[in-house]
Design a protein around this motif. Sequence first.
Motif, PDB file in Angstrom:
ATOM      1  N   VAL A   1      -8.771   2.213  -0.866  1.00 33.14           N
ATOM      2  CA  VAL A   1      -8.821   0.935  -0.149  1.00 33.14           C
ATOM      3  C   VAL A   1     -10.250   0.444   0.072  1.00 33.14           C
ATOM      4  O   VAL A   1     -10.452  -0.632   0.638  1.00 33.14           O
TER       5      VAL A   1
ATOM      6  N   GLY B   1     -15.159  -3.932   2.858  1.00 29.57           N
ATOM      7  CA  GLY B   1     -13.726  -4.172   3.047  1.00 29.57           C
ATOM      8  C   GLY B   1     -13.467  -5.159   4.171  1.00 29.57           C
ATOM      9  O   GLY B   1     -14.360  -5.475   4.965  1.00 29.57           O
TER      10      GLY B   1
ATOM     11  N   LEU C   1     -12.113   1.423   4.684  1.00 34.63           N
ATOM     12  CA  LEU C   1     -12.365   0.132   4.040  1.00 34.63           C
ATOM     13  C   LEU C   1     -13.848  -0.049   3.724  1.00 34.63           C
ATOM     14  O   LEU C   1     -14.206  -0.693   2.728  1.00 34.63           O
TER      15      LEU C   1
ATOM     16  N   TRP D   1       0.829  -1.205   0.000  1.00 36.19           N
ATOM     17  CA  TRP D   1       0.000   0.000   0.000  1.00 36.19           C
ATOM     18  C   TRP D   1       0.861   1.252   0.000  1.00 36.19           C
ATOM     19  O   TRP D   1       1.942   1.285   0.603  1.00 36.19           O
TER      20      TRP D   1
ATOM     21  N   ASP E   1      -5.378  -7.917  -0.780  1.00 37.50           N
ATOM     22  CA  ASP E   1      -5.239  -6.972  -1.893  1.00 37.50           C
ATOM     23  C   ASP E   1      -4.062  -6.030  -1.680  1.00 37.50           C
ATOM     24  O   ASP E   1      -3.314  -5.736  -2.615  1.00 37.50           O
TER      25      ASP E   1
ATOM     26  N   LYS F   1     -11.480  -3.318  -0.087  1.00 36.32           N
ATOM     27  CA  LYS F   1     -10.301  -4.171  -0.216  1.00 36.32           C
ATOM     28  C   LYS F   1     -10.100  -5.041   1.024  1.00 36.32           C
ATOM     29  O   LYS F   1     -10.573  -4.729   2.118  1.00 36.32           O
ATOM     30  N   THR F   2      -9.360  -6.123   0.819  1.00 34.13           N
ATOM     31  CA  THR F   2      -8.844  -6.898   1.950  1.00 34.13           C
ATOM     32  C   THR F   2      -7.459  -6.357   2.257  1.00 34.13           C
ATOM     33  O   THR F   2      -6.548  -6.454   1.431  1.00 34.13           O
ATOM     34  N   PHE F   3      -7.332  -5.738   3.403  1.00 31.12           N
ATOM     35  CA  PHE F   3      -6.147  -4.941   3.731  1.00 31.12           C
ATOM     36  C   PHE F   3      -5.439  -5.570   4.933  1.00 31.12           C
ATOM     37  O   PHE F   3      -6.035  -5.731   5.993  1.00 31.12           O
TER      38      PHE F   3
END
Length: 598
Positions: A312, A346, A342, A306, A394, A315-317
Amino acid sequence: MAANAFNSASSPLALQEAVATPPKGSMGEMGEAGGKDALARLNEALKELKAVAAAPLLKRAIDALNREDFVNGGKWALKALEKDERNGVGWYLLAIARERAGDFESSIKAYEAALQLLPNHADVANDLGRLAFRMGMPVQAEKLFRHFMAQSPEKVDGINNLASAIREQGRHEESIEILKEALAQHPESALLWNTLGTIMNEQAELKNAALFFGEACRLDPKFAKARYNLSQVKIALGDPTGALEDCDTALKLRGSTADDREMMRLARSNYLVALGRLKEGWDEYEARLSSQFADVTHFAIDRPRWKPGMDVAGKTFLVVGEQGLGDEVLFANVLPDLLEKLGPNGKLRLGVEKRLIPLFQRTYPDADVTHHRTIAYATRPLRSLPEADLSNVDLWTPIGSLLREFRPSVEAFPARPQFLTADPERVAHWKATLEQAGPGPKVGLLWKSLISKDARHRYFSPFELWAPILQTPGVSFVNLQYGDCSAEIELAERELGVKIWQPPEIDLRQDLDDVAALCCATDLVIGFSNATFNLGAATGAKSWLISNPGSWTRLGQRENYPWYPRARVFSSPSLDEWEPVMGEVAQQLAAWVDSPER
């Protein structure tokens, strides 16, 4: 190759077993691999080479290193070794090239080969010792520097390097004697004055440190490390503006190694943040991840990294903890903001220190929380998430990097009373148990860190200076300090007649979820910034922080602490003057005990 007397001290295995943490305070000057003088001596050595075929290749390697082209320098050295694998000069040039390129594992092996093949070439031992020191192994470095001095006793850099290695082992008086004797012979040596200043700085003798660093700068105005060291003294004296000016001057001067410049950038980030210039400071703080540091943690995470500004939402963060345990907690201040970004679609994933999992999972029940693990790999720390499947991640980031996006100014810090949630049942348990501590408000105490590197003791007052606080009437004091505290607890009872109550059936170092609950059950936590202080403050415990004047985490604030709105700050005027702030805390504690607010 035949074994040599220094293999046991300098082998890759020995280096991996040592703690790879170079000093992070003031900088001693040890030069750099492949300096102009060393390369000139190697050029002369080429004239005596028996393997004529390798000589032109080695000459090209030396020319490339002189141009600071370390990649091609290494390539030409390898070509020479293909023709003669027992060519000590070739191994030495390869070691220099690999080190300057940041490949420390290969560099160590090449230096060792060179030392075996060129036992009378003292520079090899000096360079290998310097690399060992750089990687946080002063015992091995001392042996190599003594080997160097046995052949070149007159060289000031050898004396200086030996004194530095001895200093790093805590043998300050011995180091000072070596330097004093050398300065009697070489009073114009800026190098020696600088190293003497580093010892004074570590011992918090700041006026002497400033004097010696100033003398080094006077003797050599282009001495970047001495100028940087002067900046470190100024921040310790509460002068971040002066510290930043000196650091900027040091960065403009030539002669520093790449890792020294990164260290200066990292210090510069601290000075900027201490001045409240957060956006600039967090950008510079990325220097902490530079591969130029021998002890930098590498992340075994093969997913996209990132960067600030990336979208974001949905997203899967993955966020991975870094630095010390207290830093993982401190930086978690940004997680609620990240969750908001997110959005409902997210997914937050967290990699934290194993002992923190219950606390983070309770706070963020929809997140996937796992533990990270750090191992020594190729002489470097390598952090991974051994029990996590990262295939659906991600984006990922070390947690400290999120500050660039979410905390660009002091005003960007929210007024939340907490961002981690202690176990309410355990808080209730401890509130009931604390009645055993005695009458009056229950005040938890924290007075030290167990981390011994970086001259960390300077940031904590001697325990004896807690006397005016401990003598506050009407208070029951509770020990929250992890580690062996028996000496201090006995001292308080013997000398002051004050009993510091020890909470039963809890490991204050391991049971972190319970420690957070215990902090929240007290009426007040007083202490220095260590892991427990951060746990208590992050979970909303009322906290008083005793701080030093140059602390970057204060973000330029005087009394409030933006990370933790319920915390109040008390700051010493300098690292060598703790009595005033301890007296102020005692005065305010007495007033708080009697106040209607309590």
